[in-house]
Write an enzyme that holds these catalytic residues in place. Structure first.
Site, mmCIF file in Angstrom:
data_model
loop_
_atom_site.group_PDB
_atom_site.id
_atom_site.type_symbol
_atom_site.label_atom_id
_atom_site.label_comp_id
_atom_site.label_asym_id
_atom_site.label_seq_id
_atom_site.Cartn_x
_atom_site.Cartn_y
_atom_site.Cartn_z
ATOM 1 N N ARG A 46 0.827 -1.220 0.000
ATOM 2 C CA ARG A 46 0.000 0.000 0.000
ATOM 3 C C ARG A 46 0.863 1.273 0.000
ATOM 4 O O ARG A 46 0.514 2.272 0.629
ATOM 5 C CB ARG A 46 -0.933 0.028 1.223
ATOM 6 N N SER A 55 -10.961 -1.638 3.260
ATOM 7 C CA SER A 55 -10.186 -1.698 4.509
ATOM 8 C C SER A 55 -9.913 -0.292 5.014
ATOM 9 O O SER A 55 -9.427 0.554 4.268
ATOM 10 C CB SER A 55 -8.842 -2.385 4.262
ATOM 11 N N GLU A 89 -7.546 8.674 2.947
ATOM 12 C CA GLU A 89 -6.980 9.986 3.274
ATOM 13 C C GLU A 89 -8.099 10.974 3.596
ATOM 14 O O GLU A 89 -9.109 11.017 2.885
ATOM 15 C CB GLU A 89 -6.192 10.480 2.057
HETATM 16 N N1 EPU Z 1 -10.428 -11.527 10.205
HETATM 17 C C1 EPU Z 1 -10.977 -11.389 11.453
HETATM 18 N N2 EPU Z 1 -12.188 -10.748 11.550
HETATM 19 C C2 EPU Z 1 -12.851 -10.271 10.485
HETATM 20 C C3 EPU Z 1 -12.291 -10.432 9.205
HETATM 21 C C4 EPU Z 1 -11.065 -11.054 9.076
HETATM 22 O O1 EPU Z 1 -10.415 -11.814 12.446
HETATM 23 O O2 EPU Z 1 -13.932 -9.700 10.670
HETATM 24 C C5 EPU Z 1 -9.116 -12.204 10.093
HETATM 25 C C6 EPU Z 1 -9.243 -13.639 9.595
HETATM 26 O O3 EPU Z 1 -8.346 -14.429 10.319
HETATM 27 C C7 EPU Z 1 -8.772 -13.566 8.162
HETATM 28 C C8 EPU Z 1 -7.756 -12.413 8.219
HETATM 29 O O4 EPU Z 1 -8.306 -11.510 9.178
HETATM 30 O O5 EPU Z 1 -8.186 -14.737 7.752
HETATM 31 C C9 EPU Z 1 -7.555 -11.706 6.916
HETATM 32 O O6 EPU Z 1 -8.810 -11.266 6.396
HETATM 33 P P1 EPU Z 1 -9.021 -11.029 4.835
HETATM 34 O O7 EPU Z 1 -8.553 -12.200 4.088
HETATM 35 O O8 EPU Z 1 -10.395 -10.548 4.613
HETATM 36 O O9 EPU Z 1 -7.986 -9.887 4.472
HETATM 37 P P2 EPU Z 1 -7.580 -8.529 5.167
HETATM 38 O O10 EPU Z 1 -6.165 -8.674 5.610
HETATM 39 O O11 EPU Z 1 -8.543 -8.098 6.211
HETATM 40 C C10 EPU Z 1 -6.618 -7.537 2.956
HETATM 41 C C11 EPU Z 1 -6.718 -6.261 2.187
HETATM 42 C C12 EPU Z 1 -8.019 -6.219 1.415
HETATM 43 C C13 EPU Z 1 -8.074 -7.418 0.476
HETATM 44 C C14 EPU Z 1 -7.951 -8.694 1.308
HETATM 45 C C15 EPU Z 1 -7.897 -9.949 0.474
HETATM 46 C C16 EPU Z 1 -5.455 -4.626 3.479
HETATM 47 C C17 EPU Z 1 -5.510 -3.426 4.349
HETATM 48 N N3 EPU Z 1 -6.622 -5.124 3.099
HETATM 49 O O12 EPU Z 1 -7.656 -7.512 3.937
HETATM 50 O O13 EPU Z 1 -8.026 -5.030 0.635
HETATM 51 O O14 EPU Z 1 -9.270 -7.434 -0.269
HETATM 52 O O15 EPU Z 1 -6.723 -8.648 2.077
HETATM 53 O O16 EPU Z 1 -6.662 -10.068 -0.132
HETATM 54 O O17 EPU Z 1 -4.366 -5.092 3.144
HETATM 55 C C18 EPU Z 1 -8.717 -2.754 0.766
HETATM 56 O O18 EPU Z 1 -7.510 -2.450 0.787
HETATM 57 O O19 EPU Z 1 -9.609 -1.871 0.767
HETATM 58 C C19 EPU Z 1 -9.085 -4.144 0.746
HETATM 59 C C20 EPU Z 1 -10.369 -4.549 0.811
#
Ligand code: EPU
Length: 330
Positions: free
Chosen positions: A162, A230, A328
């Site tokens: 990012r 996110s 932002e």
């Molecule tokens: N999780 C929780 N609670 C929740 C949701 C998720 O504990 O309510 C935990 C779970 O263990 C899950 C882990 O968080 O396995 C990761 O969740 P997820 O796969 O949804 O990914 P994320 O890390 O929350 C990132 C990106 C997203 C992207 C997804 C999928 C960032 C800040 N966000 O989210 O990007 O779609 O991975 O690759 O890196 C965005 O930037 O706007 C965005 C949606």
């Protein structure tokens, strides 16, 4: 230029906001004109893509310029890649679907991301095992400081999680078009857990449809409940710190990084602090995904920022981790 412009429909949070002026950038030369106008009025200029990564304060005392530079083309093969180009004002998701219709796959894991092509390199959008930088070739930008057009090759862009030089230079460079390099020997990128059921022989369309279904299942639709995806970055910490966290919380997700550090899950930290599904006035934390802050209709920028501050303070107090906001505030 139009005066007193309503921005509510131009930010995916749907926050009520107005700008003193608006302008439309439909060709590269419009950028210089808008910048000259802003300087003569002594007002700030902000270029807006899809409004999917901004939090508007109620009034922007300046010019909001809508990026509408269009155009998509297959430039042809270069070595092991096929080059594609798109104007900064093309809708990102429509562009990804178009690449598939041209039989030039490679961006399908990034299907469904709101926003425009020109914003993609600024924060190096990423999802489901792929970052835009993995398919990036070069871009053309207008430099407001030196008043000239520059080409940035991949190595000039400082891409990270990012992150990019465009983000660090905060508004100095206005992206005009982006060129992507797609591998000619396409293979599906299925490293993300939710994609492991797909066969390695799957086709790009199936990957795209699976990604869209995954997103629809997890992320609230901003057209119904305003949000910016996110809200925080996933924090990157020293691996020793992550190991300590795992001693007390064996279910905490930890993703080792190439530089030896570890990425934690901001969603997990926020959920463990009890915020998932909570509300503050017209805003709240989505019940579906703890990393998504939502405007339930009549939310305000102040409420959103109060909720974000509460989350940051609690995560810091409970886990000793600092969260950084992704959208932002303008
Ligand atoms: N999780 C929780 N609670 C929740 C949701 C998720 O504990 O309510 C935990 C779970 O263990 C899950 C882990 O968080 O396995 C990761 O969740 P997820 O796969 O949804 O990914 P994320 O890390 O929350 C990132 C990106 C997203 C992207 C997804 C999928 C960032 C800040 N966000 O989210 O990007 O779609 O991975 O690759 O890196 C965005 O930037 O706007 C965005 C949606």
């Amino acid at each position: 230029m139009k005066p007193d412009f309503d921005l509510q429909r131009h930010n995916t949070f749907g926050l009520p906001a107005r700008a003193r002026w608006s302008a439309v950038l439909s060709q590269p030369t419009d950028v210089e004109l808008a910048w000259e106008k802003a300087q003569s009025l002594r007002l700030p200029l902000r270029v807006l893509g899809g409004g999917s990564n901004v939090i508007f304060r109620p009034f922007f005392d300046g010019i909001i310029a809508m990026m509408e530079i269009k155009g998509r083309s297959v430039l042809g093969r270069q070595g092991e890649h096929t080059l594609l180009q798109a104007g900064a004002g093309e809708d990102w998701h429509e562009f990804v679907l178009w690449t598939l219709s041209q039989n030039v796959p490679g961006l399908e894991n990034l299907a469904g991301i709101p926003g425009k092509v020109g914003a993609a390199p600024i924060q190096n959008i990423g999802a489901y095992g792929l970052e835009m930088a993995d398919r990036f070739h070069s871009l053309l930008a207008y430099d407001l400081e030196n008043k000239n057009t520059i080409v940035f090759n991949k190595d000039d862009c400082g891409f990270g999680y990012r992150q990019s030089v465009f983000k660090k230079a905060a508004g100095r460079f206005i992206v005009l078009s982006v060129t992507f390099a797609m591998p000619n020997d396409w293979a599906p990128q299925l490293s993300y857990q939710g994609l492991s059921e797909l066969s390695p022989d799957t086709d790009p369309q199936t990957v795209a449809q699976t990604i869209i279904a995954l997103r629809n299942g997890k992320l609230p639709d901003w057209r119904k409940f305003g949000n910016a995806g996110s809200f925080f970055h996933n924090p990157i910490v020293e691996s020793a710190f992550a190991a300590e966290l795992r001693k007390t919380h064996s279910d905490a997700p930890v993703y080792p990084q190439q530089d030896g550090r570890s990425k934690l899950s901001a969603a997990w930290l926020i959920e463990r602090c009890g915020f998932k599904g909570s509300r503050l006035g017209g805003v709240g934390v989505s019940e579906r995904h703890a990393l998504v802050l939502v405007n339930y209709g009549d939310g305000t920028q102040e409420q959103l920022e109060s909720l974000a501050d509460n989350i940051k303070s609690e995560v810091l107090a409970r886990f000793g981790v600092v969260l950084h906001q992704e959208p932002e505030t303008i």
